[in-house]
Motif scaffolding. Sequence first.
Motif, mmCIF file in Angstrom:
data_model
loop_
_atom_site.group_PDB
_atom_site.id
_atom_site.type_symbol
_atom_site.label_atom_id
_atom_site.label_comp_id
_atom_site.label_asym_id
_atom_site.label_seq_id
_atom_site.Cartn_x
_atom_site.Cartn_y
_atom_site.Cartn_z
ATOM 1 N N ILE A 131 6.760 14.223 -15.938
ATOM 2 C CA ILE A 131 6.226 14.879 -15.117
ATOM 3 C C ILE A 131 7.448 15.293 -13.836
ATOM 4 O O ILE A 131 8.163 14.560 -13.519
ATOM 5 C CB ILE A 131 4.848 14.649 -14.719
ATOM 6 N N SER A 132 7.116 16.660 -13.592
ATOM 7 C CA SER A 132 8.223 16.726 -12.273
ATOM 8 C C SER A 132 7.830 17.638 -11.848
ATOM 9 O O SER A 132 6.689 18.592 -12.014
ATOM 10 C CB SER A 132 9.850 18.068 -13.367
ATOM 11 N N LEU A 133 7.882 17.004 -10.392
ATOM 12 C CA LEU A 133 7.212 18.203 -8.984
ATOM 13 C C LEU A 133 8.396 18.497 -8.190
ATOM 14 O O LEU A 133 9.766 18.112 -8.446
ATOM 15 C CB LEU A 133 7.004 16.943 -8.404
ATOM 16 N N PHE A 134 8.525 19.910 -7.431
ATOM 17 C CA PHE A 134 9.833 20.730 -6.976
ATOM 18 C C PHE A 134 8.904 20.896 -6.290
ATOM 19 O O PHE A 134 7.820 21.358 -6.131
ATOM 20 C CB PHE A 134 9.697 21.602 -7.830
ATOM 21 N N GLY A 135 9.795 21.219 -4.512
ATOM 22 C CA GLY A 135 9.301 21.462 -3.233
ATOM 23 C C GLY A 135 9.200 20.498 -2.410
ATOM 24 O O GLY A 135 7.913 19.444 -2.901
ATOM 25 N N GLU A 136 9.261 20.152 -1.294
ATOM 26 C CA GLU A 136 9.137 19.433 -0.537
ATOM 27 C C GLU A 136 7.880 18.795 0.129
ATOM 28 O O GLU A 136 7.341 17.735 -0.202
ATOM 29 C CB GLU A 136 9.823 19.440 0.602
ATOM 30 N N THR A 137 6.982 20.031 0.350
ATOM 31 C CA THR A 137 5.587 19.583 0.218
ATOM 32 C C THR A 137 4.856 18.970 -0.654
ATOM 33 O O THR A 137 4.405 18.178 -0.453
ATOM 34 C CB THR A 137 4.668 21.086 0.821
ATOM 35 N N LEU A 138 5.543 19.211 -1.855
ATOM 36 C CA LEU A 138 4.191 18.603 -3.397
ATOM 37 C C LEU A 138 5.235 17.018 -3.222
ATOM 38 O O LEU A 138 3.982 16.196 -3.772
ATOM 39 C CB LEU A 138 4.634 19.183 -4.445
ATOM 40 N N ILE A 139 6.196 17.338 -3.119
ATOM 41 C CA ILE A 139 6.292 15.499 -3.309
ATOM 42 C C ILE A 139 6.374 14.510 -2.101
ATOM 43 O O ILE A 139 6.001 13.654 -2.590
ATOM 44 C CB ILE A 139 8.375 15.754 -3.267
ATOM 45 N N HIS A 140 6.210 14.842 -0.972
ATOM 46 C CA HIS A 140 5.767 13.919 -0.264
ATOM 47 C C HIS A 140 4.743 13.845 -0.061
ATOM 48 O O HIS A 140 4.369 12.705 -0.237
ATOM 49 C CB HIS A 140 6.453 14.524 1.822
ATOM 50 N N GLN A 141 3.399 14.583 -0.784
ATOM 51 C CA GLN A 141 1.976 14.610 -0.898
ATOM 52 C C GLN A 141 2.330 13.777 -2.347
ATOM 53 O O GLN A 141 1.436 12.202 -1.588
ATOM 54 C CB GLN A 141 1.424 16.207 -0.966
ATOM 55 N N PHE A 142 2.840 13.355 -2.764
ATOM 56 C CA PHE A 142 2.812 12.649 -3.938
ATOM 57 C C PHE A 142 3.428 10.913 -3.205
ATOM 58 O O PHE A 142 3.225 10.172 -4.286
ATOM 59 C CB PHE A 142 2.886 13.385 -5.779
ATOM 60 N N GLU A 143 4.343 11.141 -2.812
ATOM 61 C CA GLU A 143 4.936 10.335 -2.346
ATOM 62 C C GLU A 143 3.798 9.252 -1.591
ATOM 63 O O GLU A 143 3.561 8.251 -1.664
ATOM 64 C CB GLU A 143 5.837 10.272 -1.260
ATOM 65 N N ALA A 144 2.884 9.961 -0.933
ATOM 66 C CA ALA A 144 1.465 9.564 -0.025
ATOM 67 C C ALA A 144 0.556 8.955 -0.599
ATOM 68 O O ALA A 144 -0.023 7.907 0.166
ATOM 69 C CB ALA A 144 1.425 10.491 1.491
ATOM 70 N N ASP A 145 0.583 9.240 -1.702
ATOM 71 C CA ASP A 145 -1.087 9.379 -2.703
ATOM 72 C C ASP A 145 -0.483 9.371 -4.553
ATOM 73 O O ASP A 145 -0.847 9.904 -4.993
ATOM 74 C CB ASP A 145 -1.807 10.017 -2.538
ATOM 75 N N ARG A 146 0.721 7.917 -5.087
ATOM 76 C CA ARG A 146 1.489 7.628 -5.491
ATOM 77 C C ARG A 146 0.758 7.602 -6.731
ATOM 78 O O ARG A 146 0.233 6.278 -7.197
ATOM 79 C CB ARG A 146 2.676 7.137 -5.584
ATOM 80 N N PRO A 147 0.520 8.003 -7.797
ATOM 81 C CA PRO A 147 0.005 7.838 -9.425
ATOM 82 C C PRO A 147 0.730 6.646 -10.146
ATOM 83 O O PRO A 147 1.690 6.513 -9.750
ATOM 84 C CB PRO A 147 -0.196 9.417 -10.210
ATOM 85 N N THR A 148 -0.247 5.899 -10.839
ATOM 86 C CA THR A 148 0.073 4.447 -10.730
ATOM 87 C C THR A 148 1.456 5.037 -12.136
ATOM 88 O O THR A 148 2.383 4.537 -12.093
ATOM 89 C CB THR A 148 -0.476 3.388 -11.832
ATOM 90 N N ILE A 149 1.432 6.022 -13.085
ATOM 91 C CA ILE A 149 1.918 6.196 -13.808
ATOM 92 C C ILE A 149 3.236 6.250 -13.490
ATOM 93 O O ILE A 149 4.219 6.251 -14.542
ATOM 94 C CB ILE A 149 1.834 6.746 -14.895
ATOM 95 N N PHE A 150 3.588 7.050 -12.027
ATOM 96 C CA PHE A 150 5.649 7.172 -12.156
ATOM 97 C C PHE A 150 5.490 6.207 -11.708
ATOM 98 O O PHE A 150 7.054 6.159 -11.257
ATOM 99 C CB PHE A 150 5.133 8.225 -10.831
ATOM 100 N N GLY A 151 5.347 4.664 -11.554
ATOM 101 C CA GLY A 151 6.010 3.907 -11.634
ATOM 102 C C GLY A 151 6.090 3.218 -10.725
ATOM 103 O O GLY A 151 5.660 4.370 -9.522
#
Length: 151
Positions: A131-151
């Motif tokens: 799964i790839s994320l692009f765009g600063e806004t989306l990346i930062h949001q997923f860093e703040a609420d990271r799914p467990t599958i992302f390790g």
Amino acid sequence: MNSWIPMTSDQYRLAWDKMYEDFKFKPSIHSSDWPSFRLPSPFVTYDVTEYTDEDIDDLEEKCISCLRAITVPEEYIYALDWQHQCYLYYPHRERGDVGARIGFYPDGDYCFFLHKDFKWGYLGHPWEHSISLFGETLIHQFEADRPTIFG
């Protein structure tokens, strides 16, 4: 109201034309052809080869939460499922319409969730198991609420 609205032919064509042209999308099951798309910077890619059912449930919840955090009510994003029905997805609407939807885990098909202006996106690769994320806004949001599958 329905959170998954089927795309019109024109919307479908516009979104996929942009994927093929701007992201150089080249679907393939052969690892020698990967990556299947080019992403603008910044981007991050996660290996999602190993997971449990709980990880998938967590991914679904976190994706909806993250998309709600970076969109406004009644804003839609493109939800693309390669070679299948695609949708305008409204993250803030209730999920009562479970039948018509695209999952966030790429379980056999490419699944893409893109801002309507393509300034950020979530791209799932079914054979690369990524799964790839692009765009600063989306990346930062997923860093703040990271799914467990992302390790």
